[in-house]
Design a protein around this motif. Structure first.
Motif, PDB file in Angstrom:
ATOM      1  N   PRO A 184       0.812  -1.216   0.000  1.00  9.87           N
ATOM      2  CA  PRO A 184       0.000   0.000   0.000  1.00  9.87           C
ATOM      3  C   PRO A 184       0.846   1.268   0.000  1.00  9.87           C
ATOM      4  O   PRO A 184       0.483   2.265  -0.641  1.00  9.87           O
ATOM      5  CB  PRO A 184      -0.825  -0.130   1.290  1.00  9.87           C
ATOM      6  CG  PRO A 184      -0.931  -1.605   1.511  1.00  9.87           C
ATOM      7  CD  PRO A 184       0.378  -2.171   1.054  1.00  9.87           C
ATOM      8  N   GLU A 185       1.977   1.237   0.692  1.00 10.07           N
ATOM      9  CA  GLU A 185       2.846   2.419   0.722  1.00 10.07           C
ATOM     10  C   GLU A 185       3.416   2.712  -0.661  1.00 10.07           C
ATOM     11  O   GLU A 185       3.484   3.884  -1.082  1.00 10.07           O
ATOM     12  CB  GLU A 185       3.993   2.196   1.714  1.00 10.07           C
ATOM     13  CG  GLU A 185       3.567   2.144   3.181  1.00 10.07           C
ATOM     14  CD  GLU A 185       2.862   0.855   3.560  1.00 10.07           C
ATOM     15  OE1 GLU A 185       2.105   0.856   4.544  1.00 10.07           O
ATOM     16  OE2 GLU A 185       3.045  -0.165   2.839  1.00 10.07           O
ATOM     17  N   GLN A 186       3.810   1.673  -1.382  1.00  9.45           N
ATOM     18  CA  GLN A 186       4.318   1.878  -2.740  1.00  9.45           C
ATOM     19  C   GLN A 186       3.222   2.382  -3.676  1.00  9.45           C
ATOM     20  O   GLN A 186       3.461   3.250  -4.515  1.00  9.45           O
ATOM     21  CB  GLN A 186       4.907   0.567  -3.279  1.00  9.45           C
ATOM     22  CG  GLN A 186       6.224   0.173  -2.650  1.00  9.45           C
ATOM     23  CD  GLN A 186       6.697  -1.186  -3.152  1.00  9.45           C
ATOM     24  OE1 GLN A 186       5.916  -2.130  -3.236  1.00  9.45           O
ATOM     25  NE2 GLN A 186       7.978  -1.279  -3.486  1.00  9.45           N
ATOM     26  N   MET A 187       2.022   1.861  -3.521  1.00 13.88           N
ATOM     27  CA  MET A 187       0.919   2.292  -4.378  1.00 13.88           C
ATOM     28  C   MET A 187       0.586   3.760  -4.117  1.00 13.88           C
ATOM     29  O   MET A 187       0.332   4.529  -5.054  1.00 13.88           O
ATOM     30  CB  MET A 187      -0.304   1.407  -4.137  1.00 13.88           C
ATOM     31  CG  MET A 187      -0.068  -0.053  -4.520  1.00 13.88           C
ATOM     32  SD  MET A 187      -1.360  -1.173  -3.936  1.00 13.88           S
ATOM     33  CE  MET A 187      -2.630  -0.934  -5.166  1.00 13.88           C
ATOM     34  N   GLN A 188       0.622   4.178  -2.842  1.00 17.43           N
ATOM     35  CA  GLN A 188       0.388   5.587  -2.529  1.00 17.43           C
ATOM     36  C   GLN A 188       1.508   6.463  -3.073  1.00 17.43           C
ATOM     37  O   GLN A 188       1.259   7.568  -3.576  1.00 17.43           O
ATOM     38  CB  GLN A 188       0.266   5.779  -1.021  1.00 17.43           C
ATOM     39  CG  GLN A 188      -1.008   5.218  -0.429  1.00 17.43           C
ATOM     40  CD  GLN A 188      -1.182   5.596   1.032  1.00 17.43           C
ATOM     41  OE1 GLN A 188      -1.082   6.765   1.390  1.00 17.43           O
ATOM     42  NE2 GLN A 188      -1.440   4.609   1.878  1.00 17.43           N
ATOM     43  N   ALA A 189       2.747   5.966  -3.002  1.00 15.30           N
ATOM     44  CA  ALA A 189       3.875   6.741  -3.524  1.00 15.30           C
ATOM     45  C   ALA A 189       3.746   6.933  -5.029  1.00 15.30           C
ATOM     46  O   ALA A 189       4.032   8.014  -5.563  1.00 15.30           O
ATOM     47  CB  ALA A 189       5.191   6.044  -3.189  1.00 15.30           C
ATOM     48  N   VAL A 190       3.312   5.896  -5.730  1.00 13.77           N
ATOM     49  CA  VAL A 190       3.100   6.012  -7.177  1.00 13.77           C
ATOM     50  C   VAL A 190       2.004   7.039  -7.466  1.00 13.77           C
ATOM     51  O   VAL A 190       2.149   7.896  -8.335  1.00 13.77           O
ATOM     52  CB  VAL A 190       2.739   4.637  -7.780  1.00 13.77           C
ATOM     53  CG1 VAL A 190       2.248   4.789  -9.223  1.00 13.77           C
ATOM     54  CG2 VAL A 190       3.945   3.703  -7.745  1.00 13.77           C
ATOM     55  N   ALA A 191       0.890   6.938  -6.728  1.00 18.56           N
ATOM     56  CA  ALA A 191      -0.221   7.879  -6.938  1.00 18.56           C
ATOM     57  C   ALA A 191       0.227   9.313  -6.676  1.00 18.56           C
ATOM     58  O   ALA A 191      -0.085  10.228  -7.453  1.00 18.56           O
ATOM     59  CB  ALA A 191      -1.396   7.508  -6.030  1.00 18.56           C
ATOM     60  N   ASP A 192       0.954   9.532  -5.584  1.00 20.19           N
ATOM     61  CA  ASP A 192       1.415  10.884  -5.265  1.00 20.19           C
ATOM     62  C   ASP A 192       2.376  11.420  -6.323  1.00 20.19           C
ATOM     63  O   ASP A 192       2.324  12.606  -6.679  1.00 20.19           O
ATOM     64  CB  ASP A 192       2.104  10.894  -3.893  1.00 20.19           C
ATOM     65  CG  ASP A 192       1.127  10.709  -2.745  1.00 20.19           C
ATOM     66  OD1 ASP A 192      -0.075  10.949  -2.961  1.00 20.19           O
ATOM     67  OD2 ASP A 192       1.560  10.326  -1.648  1.00 20.19           O
ATOM     68  N   ARG A 193       3.250  10.563  -6.825  1.00 24.35           N
ATOM     69  CA  ARG A 193       4.207  11.006  -7.848  1.00 24.35           C
ATOM     70  C   ARG A 193       3.474  11.398  -9.141  1.00 24.35           C
ATOM     71  O   ARG A 193       3.806  12.408  -9.768  1.00 24.35           O
ATOM     72  CB  ARG A 193       5.198   9.879  -8.117  1.00 24.35           C
ATOM     73  CG  ARG A 193       6.141  10.105  -9.284  1.00 24.35           C
ATOM     74  CD  ARG A 193       7.295  11.047  -8.967  1.00 24.35           C
ATOM     75  NE  ARG A 193       8.263  10.948 -10.051  1.00 24.35           N
ATOM     76  CZ  ARG A 193       9.262  10.068 -10.084  1.00 24.35           C
ATOM     77  NH1 ARG A 193       9.435   9.218  -9.077  1.00 24.35           N
ATOM     78  NH2 ARG A 193      10.088  10.036 -11.108  1.00 24.35           N
ATOM     79  N   VAL A 194       2.501  10.612  -9.526  1.00 24.76           N
ATOM     80  CA  VAL A 194       1.735  10.943 -10.733  1.00 24.76           C
ATOM     81  C   VAL A 194       1.001  12.273 -10.555  1.00 24.76           C
ATOM     82  O   VAL A 194       1.020  13.128 -11.439  1.00 24.76           O
ATOM     83  CB  VAL A 194       0.749   9.808 -11.070  1.00 24.76           C
ATOM     84  CG1 VAL A 194      -0.191  10.234 -12.199  1.00 24.76           C
ATOM     85  CG2 VAL A 194       1.502   8.552 -11.479  1.00 24.76           C
ATOM     86  N   LEU A 195       0.359  12.456  -9.399  1.00 27.92           N
ATOM     87  CA  LEU A 195      -0.355  13.708  -9.147  1.00 27.92           C
ATOM     88  C   LEU A 195       0.611  14.892  -9.164  1.00 27.92           C
ATOM     89  O   LEU A 195       0.289  15.969  -9.706  1.00 27.92           O
ATOM     90  CB  LEU A 195      -1.086  13.639  -7.809  1.00 27.92           C
ATOM     91  CG  LEU A 195      -2.268  12.669  -7.728  1.00 27.92           C
ATOM     92  CD1 LEU A 195      -2.848  12.665  -6.324  1.00 27.92           C
ATOM     93  CD2 LEU A 195      -3.346  13.046  -8.733  1.00 27.92           C
ATOM     94  N   ALA A 196       1.789  14.716  -8.588  1.00 22.84           N
ATOM     95  CA  ALA A 196       2.773  15.795  -8.561  1.00 22.84           C
ATOM     96  C   ALA A 196       3.217  16.168  -9.974  1.00 22.84           C
ATOM     97  O   ALA A 196       3.307  17.351 -10.322  1.00 22.84           O
ATOM     98  CB  ALA A 196       3.978  15.399  -7.704  1.00 22.84           C
ATOM     99  N   ASP A 197       3.498  15.169 -10.803  1.00 20.69           N
ATOM    100  CA  ASP A 197       3.962  15.445 -12.161  1.00 20.69           C
ATOM    101  C   ASP A 197       2.862  16.046 -13.029  1.00 20.69           C
ATOM    102  O   ASP A 197       3.148  16.699 -14.028  1.00 20.69           O
ATOM    103  CB  ASP A 197       4.499  14.164 -12.805  1.00 20.69           C
ATOM    104  CG  ASP A 197       5.837  13.735 -12.203  1.00 20.69           C
ATOM    105  OD1 ASP A 197       6.368  14.497 -11.368  1.00 20.69           O
ATOM    106  OD2 ASP A 197       6.332  12.650 -12.543  1.00 20.69           O
ATOM    107  N   LEU A 198       1.605  15.829 -12.645  1.00 22.94           N
ATOM    108  CA  LEU A 198       0.501  16.461 -13.365  1.00 22.94           C
ATOM    109  C   LEU A 198       0.222  17.872 -12.864  1.00 22.94           C
ATOM    110  O   LEU A 198      -0.603  18.577 -13.455  1.00 22.94           O
ATOM    111  CB  LEU A 198      -0.773  15.611 -13.210  1.00 22.94           C
ATOM    112  CG  LEU A 198      -0.815  14.287 -13.972  1.00 22.94           C
ATOM    113  CD1 LEU A 198      -2.064  13.498 -13.577  1.00 22.94           C
ATOM    114  CD2 LEU A 198      -0.814  14.530 -15.483  1.00 22.94           C
ATOM    115  N   GLY A 199       0.884  18.285 -11.776  1.00 21.06           N
ATOM    116  CA  GLY A 199       0.619  19.602 -11.207  1.00 21.06           C
ATOM    117  C   GLY A 199      -0.600  19.624 -10.310  1.00 21.06           C
ATOM    118  O   GLY A 199      -1.235  20.669 -10.131  1.00 21.06           O
TER     119      GLY A 199
END
Length: 519
Positions: free
Chosen positions: A79-94
């Protein structure tokens, strides 16, 4: 990893789906949730907060952004890795500062998360533009796959060094709509994710074993092969051209096992049995035509619906543009020049800030209209720009309406595969060109779908009905001798045998019914 995206109007509807599925009865599907910029992680409460935030900007008609990230079944992600992926995608989208809720499901064989995002910023009220979001998402996923040691996928819109784009056939409208509704990858894309392993197989057994690892299997259908999970299927040649039946037989050096003729199949058929097999061939052809007609009818309806939405969006922009021009004419001496300056400013500082300047400092975009007003005691004439300044806030409202209409037009145009800029930042001519290009493509798709449907209807018009063919097959089978029945069973596949012998039973029922009526 594979991502899908879609937009929507109401957060509550998406929250209900995330919690309870399409049927509304899937109560055990949620594994965990995580909120961002919300202070909570309850989907229904998050939806209410997001809707209230979005309502503060009534110009935004589609505030919901739905992003799904699907991991390979072999990726043992936490779950921690999945949240990290989600956060990274959101960050790169602004979207780091936007309200978002991540929901992980456990109702599929592969790990996946849904992310419900509010396009409207909670502080500024400005709507995030999803322009070219898919290439940015794919770039981030490709980078994360290497960083986290996850299965690398050949992206469609972005490839890492040393990776080429995957072979793919376009998704059908039905596949695309289902992917947008459910957030899961379309079935052809799910199969293509395993393409490197499928291509590495050196025999039919290895290919079957590779498919079985992912809950898939190979089946013969018509003159080719399909890959299925028991519910959905896709032609193997659609997954990749080198997975066609002919190419696989060339690669493996032997025919497909179910296609290799047996001694019994090579025997000479009796004329009566041959008549049955030919009738079954015709039955298959007509059934395939009917299926193609249904699909073509659905394609035409979907193409017409897209064209209608696009025409509506174009008309909305046209009306908004006319209202904006009329509003500028009440403010400026030279409205076209003022609009050109406003457009350039929108590109430089953003549409919302430009509209705010228009409402409070209209002189930034040109000379204001003035009215002659006699001074006190009749001593000369003064130039009064107060009416123009009073009209400026209304012009700012019209500018925001035009921006929102242009954004909606951009979304409609991108449905047609257009990637030209249709935002307010583009000039009027550029917007018109890209919108007209999208409309031209939509009209072409409607014409093609209509012609395809017409051809299929014409073919079916001259083809016998399935009912007539089934009665003919049933009578032919009923006249066979026992040895011919045995021969027929040897040469028919299970589906064809089911049609033949069911047709015979139907004919018997009809005959018996007539005899009872005669008594």
């Amino acid at each position: 990893m594979i991502a899908t995206t879609s937009s929507g109007r109401r957060f509550a509807a998406l929250a209900r789906y995330l919690l309870h599925g399409r049927s509304g009865e899937e109560t055990e599907r949620v594994a965990w949730t995580a909120g961002r910029n919300l202070g909570l992680d309850d989907p229904e409460l998050a939806a209410a907060i997001m809707q209230a935030t979005a309502n503060a900007n009534p110009q935004v008609e589609v505030p919901v952004y739905h992003l799904t990230i699907n991991f390979d079944p072999a990726d043992a992600v936490t779950p921690e890795q999945m949240q990290a992926v989600a956060d990274r995608v959101l960050a790169d989208l602004g979207l780091t500062e936007h309200q978002a809720l991540t929901v992980a499901h456990r109702d599929r064989a592969h790990p996946h998360v849904h992310i419900m995002v509010n396009r409207v910023h909670p502080d500024t009220g400005i709507a995030w533009d999803r322009w070219k979001d898919r290439p940015r998402i794919e770039r981030t996923l490709r980078e994360l796959e290497r960083e986290l040691g996850l299965r690398e996928v050949a992206g469609r819109l972005y490839q890492m060094d040393g990776k080429g784009p995957p072979e793919r056939a376009p998704l059908t409208n039905g596949e695309r709509r289902q992917a947008e509704r459910t957030g899961d990858p379309a079935f052809p894309d799910r199969v293509r994710a395993h393409l490197p392993e499928l291509r590495a197989a050196q025999s039919w057994d290895e290919l079957e074993a590779t498919l079985a690892r992912y809950g898939l299997r190979l089946e013969r259908k018509g003159q080719g092969l399909v890959i299925t999970d028991g519910r959905q299927h896709v032609k193997a040649s659609r997954v990749a051209r080198d997975l066609s039946l002919r190419r696989l037989e060339q690669r493996f050096g032997i025919p497909y096992p179910e296609r290799e003729p047996s001694a019994q199949a090579r025997e000479t058929l009796s004329p009566a049995v041959e008549q049955v097999t030919k009738a079954l061939d015709e039955h298959e052809r007509v059934a395939a035509l009917k299926g193609d007609r249904t699909h073509a009818d659905q394609e035409l309806a979907a193409a017409r619906e897209r064209l209608q939405r696009l025409n509506g969006a174009i008309e909305r922009v046209r009306r908004a543009s006319e209202r904006f021009d009329a509003a500028l004419a009440r403010v400026y001496r030279d409205p076209p020049a003022a609009r050109a300056r406003f457009t350039r400013s929108g590109v430089e500082i953003g549409e919302e800030r430009a509209a705010a300047v228009l409402g409070s400092e209209p002189e930034q975009f040109g000379a204001l209209k003035t009215a002659d007003r006699r001074r006190a005691l009749g001593l000369g004439v003064a130039r009064d720009d107060r009416p123009a300044r009073l009209a400026a806030p209304s012009a700012a409202v019209r500018a925001r309406e035009l921006a929102e209409a242009s954004s909606a037009l951009g979304l409609a145009a991108r449905e047609q595969g257009e990637h030209a800029d249709t935002r307010q930042g583009a000039t009027g001519k550029e917007t018109d060109r890209s919108a007209e290009a999208a409309r031209g493509e939509a009209e072409t798709l409607v014409r093609r779908a209509a012609e395809r449907l017409r051809q299929l209807q014409q073919q079916l018009k001259h083809a016998p009905s399935l009912g007539l063919l089934e009665r003919s097959i049933g009578r032919a089978v009923d006249r066979l001798m026992p040895r011919e029945i045995a021969q027929l069973r040897r040469v028919l596949t299970a589906p064809r045998a089911a049609i033949a012998f069911k047709a015979r039973e139907v004919v018997k029922d009809i005959v018996l019914g007539r005899e009872e009526d005669e008594e």
